[in-house]
Motif scaffolding. Structure first.
Motif, PDB file in Angstrom:
ATOM      1  N   HIS A 133      34.615  28.260  52.155  1.00  0.00           N
ATOM      2  CA  HIS A 133      35.812  28.954  52.621  1.00  0.00           C
ATOM      3  C   HIS A 133      35.421  30.397  52.930  1.00  0.00           C
ATOM      4  O   HIS A 133      34.846  31.085  52.080  1.00  0.00           O
ATOM      5  N   ASP A 134      35.738  30.863  54.132  1.00  0.00           N
ATOM      6  CA  ASP A 134      35.425  32.229  54.548  1.00  0.00           C
ATOM      7  C   ASP A 134      36.688  33.080  54.478  1.00  0.00           C
ATOM      8  O   ASP A 134      37.664  32.802  55.177  1.00  0.00           O
ATOM      9  N   PHE A 135      36.665  34.118  53.640  1.00  0.00           N
ATOM     10  CA  PHE A 135      37.822  34.996  53.472  1.00  0.00           C
ATOM     11  C   PHE A 135      37.492  36.420  53.909  1.00  0.00           C
ATOM     12  O   PHE A 135      36.410  36.941  53.621  1.00  0.00           O
ATOM     13  N   VAL A 136      38.454  37.052  54.588  1.00  0.00           N
ATOM     14  CA  VAL A 136      38.395  38.476  54.911  1.00  0.00           C
ATOM     15  C   VAL A 136      39.681  39.110  54.393  1.00  0.00           C
ATOM     16  O   VAL A 136      40.780  38.574  54.605  1.00  0.00           O
ATOM     17  N   PHE A 137      39.535  40.256  53.714  1.00  0.00           N
ATOM     18  CA  PHE A 137      40.679  40.988  53.173  1.00  0.00           C
ATOM     19  C   PHE A 137      40.663  42.410  53.725  1.00  0.00           C
ATOM     20  O   PHE A 137      39.637  43.095  53.660  1.00  0.00           O
ATOM     21  N   HIS A 138      41.784  42.851  54.261  1.00  0.00           N
ATOM     22  CA  HIS A 138      41.959  44.252  54.637  1.00  0.00           C
ATOM     23  C   HIS A 138      43.041  44.820  53.735  1.00  0.00           C
ATOM     24  O   HIS A 138      44.178  44.330  53.741  1.00  0.00           O
ATOM     25  N   TYR A 150      37.064  43.791  52.897  1.00  0.00           N
ATOM     26  CA  TYR A 150      36.218  42.999  52.005  1.00  0.00           C
ATOM     27  C   TYR A 150      36.097  41.589  52.587  1.00  0.00           C
ATOM     28  O   TYR A 150      37.049  41.079  53.189  1.00  0.00           O
ATOM     29  N   SER A 151      34.954  40.950  52.386  1.00  0.00           N
ATOM     30  CA  SER A 151      34.840  39.560  52.835  1.00  0.00           C
ATOM     31  C   SER A 151      33.774  38.830  52.035  1.00  0.00           C
ATOM     32  O   SER A 151      32.879  39.450  51.446  1.00  0.00           O
ATOM     33  N   TYR A 152      33.886  37.516  52.019  1.00  0.00           N
ATOM     34  CA  TYR A 152      32.883  36.654  51.398  1.00  0.00           C
ATOM     35  C   TYR A 152      33.149  35.210  51.782  1.00  0.00           C
ATOM     36  O   TYR A 152      34.210  34.865  52.315  1.00  0.00           O
ATOM     37  N   SER A 153      32.170  34.360  51.493  1.00  0.00           N
ATOM     38  CA  SER A 153      32.351  32.914  51.510  1.00  0.00           C
ATOM     39  C   SER A 153      32.373  32.439  50.065  1.00  0.00           C
ATOM     40  O   SER A 153      31.637  32.966  49.224  1.00  0.00           O
ATOM     41  N   VAL A 154      33.205  31.447  49.774  1.00  0.00           N
ATOM     42  CA  VAL A 154      33.263  30.894  48.424  1.00  0.00           C
ATOM     43  C   VAL A 154      33.265  29.371  48.514  1.00  0.00           C
ATOM     44  O   VAL A 154      33.881  28.786  49.407  1.00  0.00           O
ATOM     45  N   PHE A 155      32.554  28.734  47.582  1.00  0.00           N
ATOM     46  CA  PHE A 155      32.360  27.281  47.558  1.00  0.00           C
ATOM     47  C   PHE A 155      32.722  26.780  46.167  1.00  0.00           C
ATOM     48  O   PHE A 155      32.170  27.248  45.166  1.00  0.00           O
ATOM     49  N   LEU A 156      33.671  25.843  46.084  1.00  0.00           N
ATOM     50  CA  LEU A 156      34.103  25.259  44.816  1.00  0.00           C
ATOM     51  C   LEU A 156      33.580  23.826  44.726  1.00  0.00           C
ATOM     52  O   LEU A 156      34.106  22.938  45.399  1.00  0.00           O
ATOM     53  N   PRO A 157      32.546  23.576  43.927  1.00  0.00           N
ATOM     54  CA  PRO A 157      32.012  22.211  43.822  1.00  0.00           C
ATOM     55  C   PRO A 157      32.941  21.321  43.004  1.00  0.00           C
ATOM     56  O   PRO A 157      33.442  21.724  41.951  1.00  0.00           O
ATOM     57  N   SER A 158      33.177  20.113  43.481  1.00  0.00           N
ATOM     58  CA  SER A 158      34.087  19.201  42.779  1.00  0.00           C
ATOM     59  C   SER A 158      33.575  18.856  41.389  1.00  0.00           C
ATOM     60  O   SER A 158      34.364  18.607  40.471  1.00  0.00           O
ATOM     61  N   SER A 159      32.254  18.868  41.205  1.00  0.00           N
ATOM     62  CA  SER A 159      31.688  18.520  39.907  1.00  0.00           C
ATOM     63  C   SER A 159      31.809  19.644  38.891  1.00  0.00           C
ATOM     64  O   SER A 159      31.744  19.400  37.681  1.00  0.00           O
ATOM     65  N   SER A 208      47.374  51.300  47.663  1.00  0.00           N
ATOM     66  CA  SER A 208      48.409  52.301  47.423  1.00  0.00           C
ATOM     67  C   SER A 208      49.472  51.722  46.495  1.00  0.00           C
ATOM     68  O   SER A 208      49.797  50.534  46.589  1.00  0.00           O
ATOM     69  N   PRO A 209      50.047  52.555  45.613  1.00  0.00           N
ATOM     70  CA  PRO A 209      51.180  52.094  44.804  1.00  0.00           C
ATOM     71  C   PRO A 209      52.508  52.236  45.539  1.00  0.00           C
ATOM     72  O   PRO A 209      53.557  51.874  45.002  1.00  0.00           O
ATOM     73  N   ASN A 210      52.451  52.735  46.775  1.00  0.00           N
ATOM     74  CA  ASN A 210      53.670  53.074  47.511  1.00  0.00           C
ATOM     75  C   ASN A 210      53.880  52.165  48.722  1.00  0.00           C
ATOM     76  O   ASN A 210      53.140  51.206  48.939  1.00  0.00           O
ATOM     77  N   SER A 211      54.869  52.503  49.530  1.00  0.00           N
ATOM     78  CA  SER A 211      55.256  51.657  50.658  1.00  0.00           C
ATOM     79  C   SER A 211      54.209  51.604  51.761  1.00  0.00           C
ATOM     80  O   SER A 211      54.278  50.736  52.640  1.00  0.00           O
ATOM     81  N   ASP A 212      53.234  52.521  51.756  1.00  0.00           N
ATOM     82  CA  ASP A 212      52.195  52.495  52.786  1.00  0.00           C
ATOM     83  C   ASP A 212      51.072  51.518  52.455  1.00  0.00           C
ATOM     84  O   ASP A 212      50.122  51.373  53.223  1.00  0.00           O
ATOM     85  N   GLY A 213      51.166  50.821  51.320  1.00  0.00           N
ATOM     86  CA  GLY A 213      50.158  49.834  50.963  1.00  0.00           C
ATOM     87  C   GLY A 213      50.183  48.637  51.903  1.00  0.00           C
ATOM     88  O   GLY A 213      51.206  48.324  52.514  1.00  0.00           O
ATOM     89  N   LEU A 214      49.037  47.959  52.015  1.00  0.00           N
ATOM     90  CA  LEU A 214      48.931  46.816  52.920  1.00  0.00           C
ATOM     91  C   LEU A 214      47.888  45.840  52.396  1.00  0.00           C
ATOM     92  O   LEU A 214      46.807  46.254  51.963  1.00  0.00           O
ATOM     93  N   VAL A 215      48.211  44.551  52.426  1.00  0.00           N
ATOM     94  CA  VAL A 215      47.250  43.486  52.128  1.00  0.00           C
ATOM     95  C   VAL A 215      47.290  42.489  53.273  1.00  0.00           C
ATOM     96  O   VAL A 215      48.345  41.908  53.562  1.00  0.00           O
ATOM     97  N   GLU A 216      46.147  42.306  53.948  1.00  0.00           N
ATOM     98  CA  GLU A 216      46.015  41.305  55.002  1.00  0.00           C
ATOM     99  C   GLU A 216      44.889  40.353  54.625  1.00  0.00           C
ATOM    100  O   GLU A 216      43.855  40.788  54.110  1.00  0.00           O
ATOM    101  N   VAL A 217      45.084  39.060  54.896  1.00  0.00           N
ATOM    102  CA  VAL A 217      44.091  38.050  54.531  1.00  0.00           C
ATOM    103  C   VAL A 217      43.869  37.101  55.700  1.00  0.00           C
ATOM    104  O   VAL A 217      44.833  36.644  56.332  1.00  0.00           O
ATOM    105  N   TRP A 218      42.585  36.816  55.974  1.00  0.00           N
ATOM    106  CA  TRP A 218      42.195  35.796  56.943  1.00  0.00           C
ATOM    107  C   TRP A 218      41.401  34.717  56.214  1.00  0.00           C
ATOM    108  O   TRP A 218      40.564  35.025  55.355  1.00  0.00           O
ATOM    109  N   HIS A 219      41.662  33.460  56.543  1.00  0.00           N
ATOM    110  CA  HIS A 219      40.921  32.327  55.981  1.00  0.00           C
ATOM    111  C   HIS A 219      40.294  31.554  57.128  1.00  0.00           C
ATOM    112  O   HIS A 219      40.998  31.082  58.023  1.00  0.00           O
ATOM    113  N   ASN A 220      38.970  31.453  57.122  1.00  0.00           N
ATOM    114  CA  ASN A 220      38.232  30.784  58.201  1.00  0.00           C
ATOM    115  C   ASN A 220      38.631  31.309  59.575  1.00  0.00           C
ATOM    116  O   ASN A 220      38.799  30.562  60.535  1.00  0.00           O
TER     117      ASN A 220
END
Length: 309
Positions: A183-188, A116-125, A192-204
């Motif tokens: 901010h550019d995020f990529v998620f791999h 999964y991936s996207y860009s997200v922008f948080l405006p200060s206002s 899984s509910p078990n030990s074979d589950g994996l979450v990887e995250v890249w930022h920019n």
């Protein structure tokens, strides 16, 4: 000369990442239901892509918008030639789908290995500091209640909360949620509910999290959601009464996708990935436990023009 230098830099970045050619094969697209037709990408391993340049954004996904201001397509605040999807939630908005939310829900999937991936922008206002958390991404499971894995913003920091039970979920700090930049995020995720589950995250383009272990409840496969969900507003006040953020370049990749295909589309992301050699795929070897790094600096980019088109 500046234009020529930019084009040369772009060509080098693409060459390093092996993007000199783009496949038009549609292998893997059948894994999504027919309701995703309008969002399908021409890339072999990218199942869908939304860039808000079409005439009917999110036209074929389930929208959870309770007001007219909940979602609109607007001009990119950093690039007037581009468009972005603007989500807004106010404290006094009506309850929508049993909560205070402005979100879209993507269809169910039939493979546990997804990108999964996207860009997200948080405006200060529109996104002032709040000690209470906002969920901006979640992997929702029917009957599971509070989601097992989410991306949140709390006290101006990005967090991933993940686990296979409500009690075992842990917070992983992804760094400062700097305002007024993309901010550019990529998620791999191997769901899984078990030990074979994996979450990887890249930022920019830089890898900042690798977590092995259960990341969903022992229920049906999760469905991806993006937008704003603020559960607290259903019964109490927080430090703010309005949340505004923008998304762009939303993509879902199949089990054969990799970081190169999912990079959201900026020269900074290309350069970071090339210089740090962070390319990964579903067969990557990841050590037990987790690693997480964050930075107080966010690299800004002068343009959001899409280099893959």
């Amino acid at each position: 000369m500046q234009s020529l230098r930019s084009k040369f830099t772009l060509f080098v970045g693409l060459s390093i990442l092996g993007l000199a050619t783009v496949s038009c094969d549609t292998t893997g697209h059948g894994e999504f239901s027919e309701e995703m037709t309008a969002l399908r990408s021409t890339s072999a391993n990218v199942l869908l892509q939304e860039d808000f340049l079409g005439s009917n954004p999110f036209g074929q996904v389930h929208k959870q918008f309770g007001t007219n201001h909940a979602f609109n397509v607007v001009e990119d605040p950093r690039d007037r030639s581009n468009k972005a999807g603007r989500f807004e939630l106010r404290k006094n908005d009506p309850i929508t789908s049993n909560g205070k939310r402005s979100e879209v829900l993507f269809p169910a999937q039939d493979n546990k290995d997804r990108w999964y991936s996207y860009s997200v922008f948080l405006p200060s206002s529109g996104f002032r500091t709040d000690r209470d958390n906002d969920i901006i991404t979640q992997w929702h499971q029917a009957g599971g209640g509070s989601p097992a894995t989410t991306v949140r913003v709390q006290n101006d920091r990005f967090l991933v909360k993940s686990g296979n039970t409500k009690e075992s979920r842990k917070d992983f700090d992804l760094g400062v949620a700097t305002k007024d930049v993309w901010h550019d995020f990529v998620f791999h995720i191997v769901h899984s509910p078990n030990s074979d589950g994996l979450v990887e995250v890249w930022h920019n383009g830089k890898k900042i999290l690798s977590q092995k272990g259960g990341n969903m409840y022992p229920l049906e496969m999760p469905r991806w959601k993006v937008g704003i969900y603020k559960a607290s507003w259903a019964n109490r006040n927080t430090d703010t009464d309005v949340r505004v953020l923008m998304f762009d370049n939303i993509k879902v990749g199949n089990q054969r996708a990799d970081l190169t295909e999912m990079l959201v589309g900026t020269l900074t992301a290309v350069g970071n990935a090339a210089s740090n050699n962070t390319s990964s795929n579903s067969n990557s070897t990841v050590s037990s436990g987790s690693t997480s790094t964050s930075s107080n600096e966010t690299t800004s980019r002068p343009s959001r023009r899409r280099w893959w088109r």
